[in-house]
Design a protein around this motif. Structure first.
Motif, PDB file in Angstrom:
ATOM      1  N   THR A  51       0.871  -1.169   0.000  1.00 22.18           N
ATOM      2  CA  THR A  51       0.000   0.000   0.000  1.00 22.18           C
ATOM      3  C   THR A  51       0.912   1.224   0.000  1.00 22.18           C
ATOM      4  OG1 THR A  51      -0.027   0.176   2.401  1.00 22.18           O
ATOM      5  CG2 THR A  51      -1.736  -1.230   1.387  1.00 22.18           C
ATOM      6  N   PRO A  52       0.397   2.369  -0.383  1.00 19.90           N
ATOM      7  CA  PRO A  52       1.240   3.577  -0.327  1.00 19.90           C
ATOM      8  C   PRO A  52       1.811   3.816   1.073  1.00 19.90           C
ATOM      9  CG  PRO A  52      -0.729   4.020  -1.608  1.00 19.90           C
ATOM     10  CD  PRO A  52      -0.915   2.652  -0.994  1.00 19.90           C
ATOM     11  N   GLU A  53       1.019   3.546   2.091  1.00 19.45           N
ATOM     12  CA  GLU A  53       1.501   3.749   3.464  1.00 19.45           C
ATOM     13  C   GLU A  53       2.626   2.771   3.793  1.00 19.45           C
ATOM     14  OE1 GLU A  53      -1.866   3.114   2.757  1.00 19.45           O
ATOM     15  OE2 GLU A  53      -2.317   5.263   2.683  1.00 19.45           O
ATOM     16  N   GLU A  54       2.417   1.495   3.422  1.00 18.90           N
ATOM     17  CA  GLU A  54       3.443   0.483   3.689  1.00 18.90           C
ATOM     18  C   GLU A  54       4.725   0.824   2.932  1.00 18.90           C
ATOM     19  OE1 GLU A  54       4.244  -4.345   3.377  1.00 18.90           O
ATOM     20  OE2 GLU A  54       2.653  -3.456   2.164  1.00 18.90           O
ATOM     21  N   GLU A  55       4.571   1.234   1.679  1.00 19.68           N
ATOM     22  CA  GLU A  55       5.748   1.569   0.893  1.00 19.68           C
ATOM     23  C   GLU A  55       6.512   2.736   1.524  1.00 19.68           C
ATOM     24  OE1 GLU A  55       6.438   3.273  -3.463  1.00 19.68           O
ATOM     25  OE2 GLU A  55       5.797   1.167  -3.449  1.00 19.68           O
ATOM     26  N   GLY A  56       5.787   3.731   1.999  1.00 26.22           N
ATOM     27  CA  GLY A  56       6.437   4.865   2.664  1.00 26.22           C
ATOM     28  C   GLY A  56       7.242   4.416   3.868  1.00 26.22           C
ATOM     29  N   LEU A  84       8.393   1.377   4.385  1.00 32.63           N
ATOM     30  CA  LEU A  84       9.506   0.539   3.906  1.00 32.63           C
ATOM     31  C   LEU A  84      10.654   1.404   3.383  1.00 32.63           C
ATOM     32  CD1 LEU A  84       7.529  -2.283   2.083  1.00 32.63           C
ATOM     33  CD2 LEU A  84       8.991  -2.565   4.111  1.00 32.63           C
ATOM     34  N   LEU A  85      10.320   2.477   2.684  1.00 32.11           N
ATOM     35  CA  LEU A  85      11.367   3.372   2.163  1.00 32.11           C
ATOM     36  C   LEU A  85      12.128   4.029   3.306  1.00 32.11           C
ATOM     37  CD1 LEU A  85       9.485   4.904  -0.883  1.00 32.11           C
ATOM     38  CD2 LEU A  85      11.412   3.302  -0.947  1.00 32.11           C
ATOM     39  N   LYS A  86      11.414   4.437   4.352  1.00 35.41           N
ATOM     40  CA  LYS A  86      12.093   5.003   5.535  1.00 35.41           C
ATOM     41  C   LYS A  86      13.011   3.956   6.156  1.00 35.41           C
ATOM     42  CE  LYS A  86       8.400   8.193   6.740  1.00 35.41           C
ATOM     43  NZ  LYS A  86       7.256   8.405   7.655  1.00 35.41           N
ATOM     44  N   ALA A  87      12.490   2.726   6.288  1.00 41.67           N
ATOM     45  CA  ALA A  87      13.277   1.635   6.874  1.00 41.67           C
ATOM     46  C   ALA A  87      14.495   1.320   6.000  1.00 41.67           C
ATOM     47  CB  ALA A  87      12.407   0.391   7.047  1.00 41.67           C
ATOM     48  N   LEU A  88      14.290   1.352   4.692  1.00 41.07           N
ATOM     49  CA  LEU A  88      15.387   1.081   3.757  1.00 41.07           C
ATOM     50  C   LEU A  88      16.499   2.113   3.938  1.00 41.07           C
ATOM     51  CD1 LEU A  88      16.349  -0.590   1.240  1.00 41.07           C
ATOM     52  CD2 LEU A  88      15.244   1.163  -0.154  1.00 41.07           C
ATOM     53  N   LEU A  89      16.112   3.374   4.002  1.00 42.34           N
ATOM     54  CA  LEU A  89      17.103   4.447   4.183  1.00 42.34           C
ATOM     55  C   LEU A  89      17.795   4.363   5.539  1.00 42.34           C
ATOM     56  CD1 LEU A  89      15.209   7.423   2.520  1.00 42.34           C
ATOM     57  CD2 LEU A  89      17.183   6.177   1.610  1.00 42.34           C
ATOM     58  N   ALA A  90      17.098   3.792   6.521  1.00 45.71           N
ATOM     59  CA  ALA A  90      17.676   3.612   7.853  1.00 45.71           C
ATOM     60  C   ALA A  90      18.521   2.345   7.935  1.00 45.71           C
ATOM     61  CB  ALA A  90      16.569   3.578   8.905  1.00 45.71           C
ATOM     62  N   GLY A  91      18.542   1.548   6.846  1.00 48.19           N
ATOM     63  CA  GLY A  91      19.366   0.343   6.806  1.00 48.19           C
ATOM     64  C   GLY A  91      18.747  -0.860   7.486  1.00 48.19           C
ATOM     65  N   GLU A  92      17.446  -0.851   7.693  1.00 43.02           N
ATOM     66  CA  GLU A  92      16.793  -1.967   8.381  1.00 43.02           C
ATOM     67  C   GLU A  92      16.706  -3.196   7.477  1.00 43.02           C
ATOM     68  OE1 GLU A  92      13.077  -0.994  10.255  1.00 43.02           O
ATOM     69  OE2 GLU A  92      13.847   0.969  10.867  1.00 43.02           O
ATOM     70  N   GLY A 147      15.328  -6.530   5.788  1.00 41.32           N
ATOM     71  CA  GLY A 147      14.020  -6.979   5.346  1.00 41.32           C
ATOM     72  C   GLY A 147      13.211  -5.952   4.581  1.00 41.32           C
ATOM     73  N   ALA A 148      13.532  -4.688   4.732  1.00 41.33           N
ATOM     74  CA  ALA A 148      12.754  -3.649   4.050  1.00 41.33           C
ATOM     75  C   ALA A 148      12.902  -3.772   2.541  1.00 41.33           C
ATOM     76  CB  ALA A 148      13.184  -2.262   4.521  1.00 41.33           C
ATOM     77  N   SER A 149      14.107  -4.015   2.097  1.00 41.09           N
ATOM     78  CA  SER A 149      14.328  -4.087   0.648  1.00 41.09           C
ATOM     79  C   SER A 149      13.607  -5.294   0.044  1.00 41.09           C
ATOM     80  CB  SER A 149      15.816  -4.127   0.308  1.00 41.09           C
ATOM     81  OG  SER A 149      16.419  -5.266   0.863  1.00 41.09           O
ATOM     82  N   GLU A 150      13.619  -6.413   0.744  1.00 40.26           N
ATOM     83  CA  GLU A 150      12.959  -7.615   0.221  1.00 40.26           C
ATOM     84  C   GLU A 150      11.463  -7.387   0.038  1.00 40.26           C
ATOM     85  OE1 GLU A 150      12.087 -12.111   1.734  1.00 40.26           O
ATOM     86  OE2 GLU A 150      14.099 -11.319   2.086  1.00 40.26           O
ATOM     87  N   ARG A 151      10.817  -6.818   1.028  1.00 38.42           N
ATOM     88  CA  ARG A 151       9.377  -6.574   0.936  1.00 38.42           C
ATOM     89  C   ARG A 151       9.067  -5.505  -0.111  1.00 38.42           C
ATOM     90  NH1 ARG A 151       4.839  -7.338  -0.378  1.00 38.42           N
ATOM     91  NH2 ARG A 151       3.165  -6.145   0.558  1.00 38.42           N
ATOM     92  N   LEU A 152       9.928  -4.513  -0.229  1.00 36.99           N
ATOM     93  CA  LEU A 152       9.734  -3.464  -1.219  1.00 36.99           C
ATOM     94  C   LEU A 152       9.807  -4.053  -2.629  1.00 36.99           C
ATOM     95  CD1 LEU A 152       9.237  -0.449  -1.499  1.00 36.99           C
ATOM     96  CD2 LEU A 152      11.702  -0.104  -1.417  1.00 36.99           C
TER      97      LEU A 152
END
Length: 187
Positions: free
Chosen positions: A39-44, A46-54, A56-61
């Motif tokens: 969803t747009p909210e989930e993607e937002g 995930l993008l924050k998590a990706l930038l934070a280096g978390e 699993g974020a990239s896989e789900r994205l």
């Protein structure tokens, strides 16, 4: 204005634009239908998590955008690569977009990266096709010159003689002969 591939992905039925029924691509599209899109909210988030280096974020994205990548790949059908290869290239572009993301409009970044990877693959394929055509032409010329020289000389021409006549190196003549022999073995 570019088409919204995310919206197309939401509306698309599984396999509606792939090859014929039962193709690998249609199976893939069917499997994609089982993966929930972001969803747009989930993607937002995930993008924050990706930038934070978390983790699993990239896989789900990537998972959440696979259908968009497949739809982008479909835009290139009939241009020199099978749809399965196009999808593989699109998925690679998506992975690269996620890996290289540094902020901003992810959709635009992903679409641009996916298109660039697919277009590079198509250019490479066209280049390989040209090389194959040029090689086939050289084989035909070598065959014709070899036959003509055999008639002239009353014997088979040597590699050195063929190279001189064709204005090529002996190594190039040997390579063409080897490819011709390999083709006969395969055929």
């Amino acid at each position: 204005m570019p088409q919204d591939h995310t919206e197309r992905a939401r509306r698309a039925g599984s396999g509606s634009r792939g090859g014929g029924p039962g193709t690998l691509y249609n199976l893939y599209r069917s499997e994609l239908g089982r993966i929930s899109r972001c969803t747009p909210e989930e993607e937002g988030e995930l993008l924050k998590a990706l930038l934070a280096g978390e983790e699993g974020a990239s896989e789900r994205l990537v998972e959440g955008r696979l259908e968009m990548a497949a739809l982008l790949a479909e835009d290139y059908k009939g241009r020199g690569l099978p749809v399965d290869d196009l999808v593989q290239e699109a998925n690679m572009g998506l992975l690269l977009a996620v890996r290289e993301y540094q902020g901003g409009d992810f959709s635009a970044v992903a679409v641009e990266r996916i298109r660039r990877v697919i277009e590079d693959a198509l250019k490479l394929q066209r280049s390989e096709d040209r090389v194959g055509e040029e090689l086939a032409a050289r084989v035909n010329v070598l065959k014709d010159i070899s036959a003509g020289m055999a008639e002239e000389l009353g014997r088979e021409a040597t590699v050195s003689e063929l190279a001189g006549r064709m204005r090529m190196t002996e190594e190039e003549i040997k390579d063409i002969m080897k490819l011709t022999l390999d083709a006969f073995r395969v055929g």
